[in-house]
Design a protein around this motif. Structure first.
Motif, PDB file in Angstrom:
ATOM      1  N   LEU A  67      47.437 -55.062  63.102  1.00  0.00           N
ATOM      2  CA  LEU A  67      47.594 -53.658  62.691  1.00  0.00           C
ATOM      3  C   LEU A  67      49.062 -53.378  62.372  1.00  0.00           C
ATOM      4  O   LEU A  67      49.369 -52.709  61.381  1.00  0.00           O
ATOM      5  CB  LEU A  67      47.092 -52.698  63.768  1.00  0.00           C
ATOM      6  N   ILE A  68      49.970 -53.913  63.186  1.00  0.00           N
ATOM      7  CA  ILE A  68      51.400 -53.747  62.919  1.00  0.00           C
ATOM      8  C   ILE A  68      51.740 -54.395  61.581  1.00  0.00           C
ATOM      9  O   ILE A  68      52.428 -53.797  60.748  1.00  0.00           O
ATOM     10  CB  ILE A  68      52.260 -54.350  64.054  1.00  0.00           C
ATOM     11  N   ALA A  69      51.243 -55.609  61.353  1.00  0.00           N
ATOM     12  CA  ALA A  69      51.506 -56.319  60.094  1.00  0.00           C
ATOM     13  C   ALA A  69      50.964 -55.537  58.900  1.00  0.00           C
ATOM     14  O   ALA A  69      51.654 -55.401  57.874  1.00  0.00           O
ATOM     15  CB  ALA A  69      50.892 -57.716  60.140  1.00  0.00           C
ATOM     16  N   LYS A  70      49.764 -55.012  59.022  1.00  0.00           N
ATOM     17  CA  LYS A  70      49.164 -54.258  57.910  1.00  0.00           C
ATOM     18  C   LYS A  70      49.877 -52.927  57.683  1.00  0.00           C
ATOM     19  O   LYS A  70      50.023 -52.499  56.540  1.00  0.00           O
ATOM     20  CB  LYS A  70      47.670 -54.050  58.153  1.00  0.00           C
ATOM     21  N   PHE A  71      50.342 -52.288  58.752  1.00  0.00           N
ATOM     22  CA  PHE A  71      51.115 -51.053  58.592  1.00  0.00           C
ATOM     23  C   PHE A  71      52.430 -51.355  57.873  1.00  0.00           C
ATOM     24  O   PHE A  71      52.809 -50.645  56.943  1.00  0.00           O
ATOM     25  CB  PHE A  71      51.379 -50.398  59.950  1.00  0.00           C
ATOM     26  N   GLU A  72      53.104 -52.406  58.293  1.00  0.00           N
ATOM     27  CA  GLU A  72      54.374 -52.771  57.661  1.00  0.00           C
ATOM     28  C   GLU A  72      54.203 -53.150  56.196  1.00  0.00           C
ATOM     29  O   GLU A  72      55.113 -52.956  55.393  1.00  0.00           O
ATOM     30  CB  GLU A  72      55.033 -53.919  58.437  1.00  0.00           C
ATOM     31  N   ALA A  73      53.034 -53.665  55.846  1.00  0.00           N
ATOM     32  CA  ALA A  73      52.743 -54.032  54.460  1.00  0.00           C
ATOM     33  C   ALA A  73      52.210 -52.856  53.651  1.00  0.00           C
ATOM     34  O   ALA A  73      51.971 -52.987  52.441  1.00  0.00           O
ATOM     35  CB  ALA A  73      51.735 -55.180  54.438  1.00  0.00           C
TER      36      ALA A  73
ATOM     37  N   GLU B 159      49.302 -51.409  54.102  1.00  0.00           N
ATOM     38  CA  GLU B 159      47.863 -51.561  53.907  1.00  0.00           C
ATOM     39  C   GLU B 159      47.026 -50.705  54.853  1.00  0.00           C
ATOM     40  O   GLU B 159      45.856 -50.444  54.574  1.00  0.00           O
ATOM     41  CB  GLU B 159      47.468 -53.027  54.082  1.00  0.00           C
ATOM     42  N   ARG B 160      47.603 -50.316  55.976  1.00  0.00           N
ATOM     43  CA  ARG B 160      46.893 -49.500  56.968  1.00  0.00           C
ATOM     44  C   ARG B 160      47.849 -48.463  57.520  1.00  0.00           C
ATOM     45  O   ARG B 160      49.060 -48.661  57.533  1.00  0.00           O
ATOM     46  CB  ARG B 160      46.413 -50.361  58.153  1.00  0.00           C
ATOM     47  N   SER B 161      47.291 -47.377  58.021  1.00  0.00           N
ATOM     48  CA  SER B 161      48.142 -46.372  58.655  1.00  0.00           C
ATOM     49  C   SER B 161      48.204 -46.655  60.154  1.00  0.00           C
ATOM     50  O   SER B 161      47.382 -47.378  60.702  1.00  0.00           O
ATOM     51  CB  SER B 161      47.606 -44.969  58.388  1.00  0.00           C
ATOM     52  N   LEU B 162      49.199 -46.088  60.775  1.00  0.00           N
ATOM     53  CA  LEU B 162      49.393 -46.211  62.214  1.00  0.00           C
ATOM     54  C   LEU B 162      49.403 -44.792  62.760  1.00  0.00           C
ATOM     55  O   LEU B 162      50.065 -43.918  62.192  1.00  0.00           O
ATOM     56  CB  LEU B 162      50.726 -46.914  62.493  1.00  0.00           C
ATOM     57  N   GLY B 163      48.666 -44.542  63.817  1.00  0.00           N
ATOM     58  CA  GLY B 163      48.569 -43.209  64.376  1.00  0.00           C
ATOM     59  C   GLY B 163      49.931 -42.652  64.783  1.00  0.00           C
ATOM     60  O   GLY B 163      50.841 -43.392  65.147  1.00  0.00           O
ATOM     61  N   MET B 164      50.042 -41.333  64.722  1.00  0.00           N
ATOM     62  CA  MET B 164      51.307 -40.672  65.053  1.00  0.00           C
ATOM     63  C   MET B 164      51.738 -40.976  66.476  1.00  0.00           C
ATOM     64  O   MET B 164      52.922 -41.156  66.743  1.00  0.00           O
ATOM     65  CB  MET B 164      51.179 -39.168  64.818  1.00  0.00           C
ATOM     66  N   SER B 165      50.796 -41.060  67.400  1.00  0.00           N
ATOM     67  CA  SER B 165      51.172 -41.356  68.789  1.00  0.00           C
ATOM     68  C   SER B 165      51.780 -42.751  68.898  1.00  0.00           C
ATOM     69  O   SER B 165      52.720 -42.957  69.671  1.00  0.00           O
ATOM     70  CB  SER B 165      49.971 -41.212  69.728  1.00  0.00           C
ATOM     71  N   CYS B 166      51.277 -43.696  68.114  1.00  0.00           N
ATOM     72  CA  CYS B 166      51.856 -45.051  68.108  1.00  0.00           C
ATOM     73  C   CYS B 166      53.245 -45.043  67.480  1.00  0.00           C
ATOM     74  O   CYS B 166      54.155 -45.706  67.973  1.00  0.00           O
ATOM     75  CB  CYS B 166      50.949 -46.025  67.361  1.00  0.00           C
ATOM     76  N   ILE B 167      53.411 -44.300  66.407  1.00  0.00           N
ATOM     77  CA  ILE B 167      54.723 -44.217  65.759  1.00  0.00           C
ATOM     78  C   ILE B 167      55.733 -43.580  66.713  1.00  0.00           C
ATOM     79  O   ILE B 167      56.856 -44.073  66.858  1.00  0.00           O
ATOM     80  CB  ILE B 167      54.632 -43.441  64.429  1.00  0.00           C
ATOM     81  N   GLU B 168      55.337 -42.506  67.379  1.00  0.00           N
ATOM     82  CA  GLU B 168      56.240 -41.851  68.334  1.00  0.00           C
ATOM     83  C   GLU B 168      56.624 -42.792  69.469  1.00  0.00           C
ATOM     84  O   GLU B 168      57.784 -42.870  69.861  1.00  0.00           O
ATOM     85  CB  GLU B 168      55.578 -40.586  68.897  1.00  0.00           C
TER      86      GLU B 168
END
Length: 120
Positions: free
Chosen positions: A41-47, A49-58
């Motif tokens: 999920l981290i790899a896909k967010f960095e690319a 391709e996928r979003s990352l939830g706001m709580s994870c970003i925070e």
């Protein structure tokens, strides 16, 4: 469905996240473990391709010692200098790093609000 503008924003956020993560010396695996998500999920967010939830970003931003808009906008990232010596960081170690960086970030905010000295 994600439109082109949203896709551009997602890609830009992913690139900034990756850059900040790498500047802090963390692997995708470490950040994924800390956030309780799979490394892919981290790899896909960095690319972008996928979003990352706001709580994870925070939560990641606390670990990185930055404001969320360092990832979500073009705001300049000013790394916090925190030294640690560990080859294999555990989640508990990363929790401690995040707490120390949050304290340092709060001190920076206070200093800035009081018209403190320029950043080094």
């Amino acid at each position: 469905m994600v439109n082109k503008e949203q896709n551009k924003l997602l890609e830009a956020a992913g690139k900034r996240f990756k850059s900040i993560r790498e500047l802090n010396g963390f692997t995708q695996e470490q950040v994924g473990c800390y956030l309780s998500v799979d490394r892919t999920l981290i790899a896909k967010f960095e690319a972008g391709e996928r979003s990352l939830g706001m709580s994870c970003i925070e939560r990641a931003c606390r670990l990185f010692g930055c404001e969320t808009d360092a990832v979500l906008s073009d705001r300049e990232y000013h790394p916090l200098a925190v030294a640690y010596r560990a080859k294999d960081l555990k989640t508990e170690d990363m929790e401690a790093i995040a707490k120390v960086r949050q304290i340092a970030l709060n001190l920076r905010r206070i200093k800035d609000s009081l018209g403190g000295e320029q950043r080094e």
